[in-house]
Design a protein around this motif. Structure first.
Motif, mmCIF file in Angstrom:
data_model
loop_
_atom_site.group_PDB
_atom_site.id
_atom_site.type_symbol
_atom_site.label_atom_id
_atom_site.label_comp_id
_atom_site.label_asym_id
_atom_site.label_seq_id
_atom_site.Cartn_x
_atom_site.Cartn_y
_atom_site.Cartn_z
ATOM 1 N N TYR A 16 0.843 -1.207 0.000
ATOM 2 C CA TYR A 16 0.000 0.000 0.000
ATOM 3 C C TYR A 16 0.879 1.259 0.000
ATOM 4 C CZ TYR A 16 -2.193 4.014 2.144
ATOM 5 O OH TYR A 16 -2.578 5.297 2.430
ATOM 6 N N SER A 29 -8.841 8.032 -5.988
ATOM 7 C CA SER A 29 -8.688 6.621 -5.660
ATOM 8 C C SER A 29 -7.582 6.049 -6.532
ATOM 9 C CB SER A 29 -10.005 5.860 -5.886
ATOM 10 O OG SER A 29 -10.369 5.933 -7.249
ATOM 11 N N LYS A 31 -5.711 1.967 -7.895
ATOM 12 C CA LYS A 31 -5.685 0.510 -7.806
ATOM 13 C C LYS A 31 -4.436 0.007 -8.502
ATOM 14 C CE LYS A 31 -8.552 -0.623 -11.821
ATOM 15 N NZ LYS A 31 -9.746 -1.317 -12.274
ATOM 16 N N CYS A 32 -3.890 -1.051 -7.946
ATOM 17 C CA CYS A 32 -2.724 -1.673 -8.538
ATOM 18 C C CYS A 32 -2.939 -3.180 -8.513
ATOM 19 C CB CYS A 32 -1.447 -1.305 -7.785
ATOM 20 S SG CYS A 32 0.040 -1.866 -8.652
ATOM 21 N N ARG A 33 -2.899 -3.780 -9.696
ATOM 22 C CA ARG A 33 -3.062 -5.234 -9.811
ATOM 23 C C ARG A 33 -1.676 -5.841 -9.929
ATOM 24 N NH1 ARG A 33 -3.751 -9.156 -14.020
ATOM 25 N NH2 ARG A 33 -5.156 -10.829 -13.347
ATOM 26 N N TYR A 53 -4.695 5.384 -11.284
ATOM 27 C CA TYR A 53 -5.301 6.225 -10.247
ATOM 28 C C TYR A 53 -6.268 7.204 -10.892
ATOM 29 C CZ TYR A 53 -1.469 9.453 -11.487
ATOM 30 O OH TYR A 53 -0.580 10.265 -12.154
ATOM 31 N N THR A 95 -5.506 -7.429 -6.572
ATOM 32 C CA THR A 95 -5.597 -5.991 -6.776
ATOM 33 C C THR A 95 -5.715 -5.316 -5.418
ATOM 34 O OG1 THR A 95 -6.694 -6.363 -8.890
ATOM 35 C CG2 THR A 95 -6.873 -4.151 -7.948
ATOM 36 N N PHE A 97 -6.768 -1.897 -3.747
ATOM 37 C CA PHE A 97 -7.568 -0.703 -4.026
ATOM 38 C C PHE A 97 -7.371 0.317 -2.912
ATOM 39 C CE2 PHE A 97 -9.835 -4.297 -5.836
ATOM 40 C CZ PHE A 97 -10.175 -3.864 -7.101
ATOM 41 N N ASN A 99 -9.480 3.241 -1.808
ATOM 42 C CA ASN A 99 -10.833 3.719 -2.085
ATOM 43 C C ASN A 99 -10.963 5.214 -1.821
ATOM 44 O OD1 ASN A 99 -11.804 0.989 -2.641
ATOM 45 N ND2 ASN A 99 -11.456 0.658 -0.469
ATOM 46 N N THR A 106 -8.437 -5.411 -0.762
ATOM 47 C CA THR A 106 -7.734 -6.272 -1.699
ATOM 48 C C THR A 106 -8.703 -7.290 -2.267
ATOM 49 O OG1 THR A 106 -7.071 -7.721 0.118
ATOM 50 C CG2 THR A 106 -5.456 -6.090 -0.612
#
Length: 117
Positions: A16, A29, A31-33, A53, A95, A97, A99, A106
Motif C-alpha cells: 500500500y 482513488s 488501484k494496482c493489480r 489512479y 488488486t 484498491f 478507495n 484487496t
C-alpha cells in the motif's frame, strides 16, 4: 513469531505504501493489480503490476515509483507463500484498491476464476 494474518497484513501495508507514494497527493482513488506467475517449468517466477489512479475525474495509467517499487519483486512472492501456507490458497494475482474514503481493500484472483477488469 507473529500471527500469519498479521504477517500478511504487514506485507499488504508495505505494498500500500509503495502504491500510495507512487500517486500524486490529490488522487481520488487508486488501484494496482499485482500478477504473480510461479508456474514456470524451470522454477522461475515473475511479478508484474498494472497501476491506475483517478485524478480530476480521469483514469490515469502510470508506473509505480521504481525507487520504491523494487521491493514489490520480493513482497508479492512473500505474501503468496505466507497465504498459501496459512490457507492453502494459490492465487495468481491480486488488486490493491485505495478507495475514495481512504480505506484499503484487496481482491485475490485464483486460476479457476475469471480475471477482473
Amino acid at each position: 513469531m507473529e500471527h500469519p494474518i498479521e504477517e500478511q497484513r504487514l506485507i499488504i501495508e508495505q505494498l500500500y505504501r509503495i502504491v500510495r507514494s507512487s500517486c500524486p497527493e490529490d488522487i481520488t482513488s487508486a488501484k494496482c493489480r499485482f500478477e504473480y506467475d510461479h508456474g514456470y517449468e524451470d522454477g522461475s517466477e515473475s511479478v508484474g503490476e498494472t497501476f491506475h489512479y483517478i485524478q480530476d475525474g480521469k483514469n490515469i495509467s502510470a508506473a509505480l515509483n521504481h525507487t520504491l517499487a523494487f521491493p514489490v519483486m520480493d513482497l508479492v512472492p512473500q505474501l503468496h507463500a505466507k497465504m498459501k501456507a496459512h490457507t492453502g490458497g494459490d492465487w495468481n494475482a491480486f488488486t490493491l484498491f485505495i478507495n475514495e474514503d481512504g480505506t484499503v481493500t484487496t481482491k485475490f484472483e485464483y486460476s479457476d476464476q475469471e480475471p477482473l477488469d
